[in-house]
Design an enzyme around this catalytic site. Structure first.
Site, short mmCIF file in Angstrom:
data_model
loop_
_atom_site.label_atom_id
_atom_site.label_comp_id
_atom_site.label_asym_id
_atom_site.label_seq_id
_atom_site.Cartn_x
_atom_site.Cartn_y
_atom_site.Cartn_z
CG HIS A 37 -51.88 -45.39 -62.61
ND1 HIS A 37 -53.01 -45.57 -63.35
CD2 HIS A 37 -50.89 -46.05 -63.26
CE1 HIS A 37 -52.73 -46.29 -64.42
NE2 HIS A 37 -51.46 -46.61 -64.39
CB SER A 187 -56.67 -52.84 -65.53
OG SER A 187 -56.23 -52.75 -66.87
#
Ligand code: PAF
Length: 282
Positions: A37, A187
């Site tokens: 992110h 993840s």
């Protein structure tokens, strides 16, 4: 850092900025933020003046209620993490009611078959839920650019298709997969794996790298069979799918063509956690 949970207030704030013709970047997330992110946020900061990060665990994209329940909720840590990246970010954390009112359901879309394979095949209605929430976020934030990771490559293609079909003036930017030191794609689900298993799971990426090499001389079917055999020999890994496809249409590779781009896609269960990854083959 500015925090909004009301869409009305966010829209009002963005309107004041848009008067000064500021480019707006949107990074949609479901929280449990990690370096993947971070790379999207950094790219957005480098390309747009105002960056909005949304944190919203979207119920309509989960076909499995248990998966939704287990989805990590780490809002305080996420906000701390974002603050360290830039104090100028705008963070949008709506509630389910704020985005869906009383109608928690997905819209119908036609993605020209992009949603009928792989993730779409194994997670029913997943992409309808993703597109529904992304369209809602786009219509609230009205970004000039929106950033998505290539780990969810099929999702990226579907968002591009959504933009094409709805004519929204938004540029969709795909960002490269960020990996843990041993190769596992970053993840939020990795957090659910014990350290030792995470290291072992690096074999997913190693297998993709080997498949890429094999694809130079073998057919797509041969390479997919080779991958299946490899996972058959590792009982702690359960291969859900391996697919080599045209990376624009996700259609099967009948005969390799020089002017086409191909990609291998994989989904594997390990320790009850579903991991996906993909790799460009040429
Ligand atoms: O990739 C994700 O985290 C989600 O699918 C997204 C795009 C934020 C929509 O909920």
């Amino acid at each position: 850092m500015l925090l909004f949970s009301s869409k009305k207030e966010l829209i009002a704030h963005l309107a004041t900025l848009k008067n000064t013709s500021t480019a707006v970047g949107l990074v949609p997330t479901m929280g449990a933020l990690h370096k993947g992110h971070l790379s999207l946020v950094k790219k957005a900061i480098s390309e747009t003046k105002t960056v909005v990060v949304s944190i919203f665990v979207n119920p309509t994209q989960f076909d499995n209620k248990d998966d939704l329940k287990k989805y990590p909720d780490t809002l305080d840590a996420d906000l701390e993490y974002l603050k360290k990246v830039s104090d100028e970010l705008i963070v949008f954390t709506p509630s389910v009611t704020e985005l869906y009112s009383n109608n928690i359901s997905s819209k119908e879309y036609d993605f020209d078959g992009l949603d009928e394979t792989m993730e779409g095949e194994f997670r029913s209605n997943h992409f309808l839920g993703v597109a529904t929430v992304v369209e809602k976020l786009f219509s609230i934030v009205k970004p000039n650019k929106a950033y998505f990771g290539e780990k969810d490559f099929q999702q990226l293609l579907i968002i591009k298709k959504l933009i094409k079909k709805t004519n929204m003036p938004i540029e969709i930017i795909g960002c490269p997969i960020v990996r843990e030191p041993h190769g596992l794609a970053m993840s939020s689900r990795n957090e659910r794996l014990p350290k030792g298993i995470r290291v072992k799971a690096s074999c997913i990426y190693e297998t993709l790298l080997a498949a890429k090499k094999l694809f130079g001389t073998k057919s797509a079917t041969n390479v997919m069979n080779w991958v299946k055999n490899k996972f058959d020999k590792q009982p702690e890994f359960e291969l859900e799918y391996i697919k080599i496809a045209d990376q624009d249409t996700l259609g099967p590779v009948k005969r390799k063509q020089k002017n086409k781009k191909y990609r291998a896609f994989i989904a594997v269960y390990v320790n009850g956690v579903r991991l996906i990854d993909n790799i460009a083959l040429n």
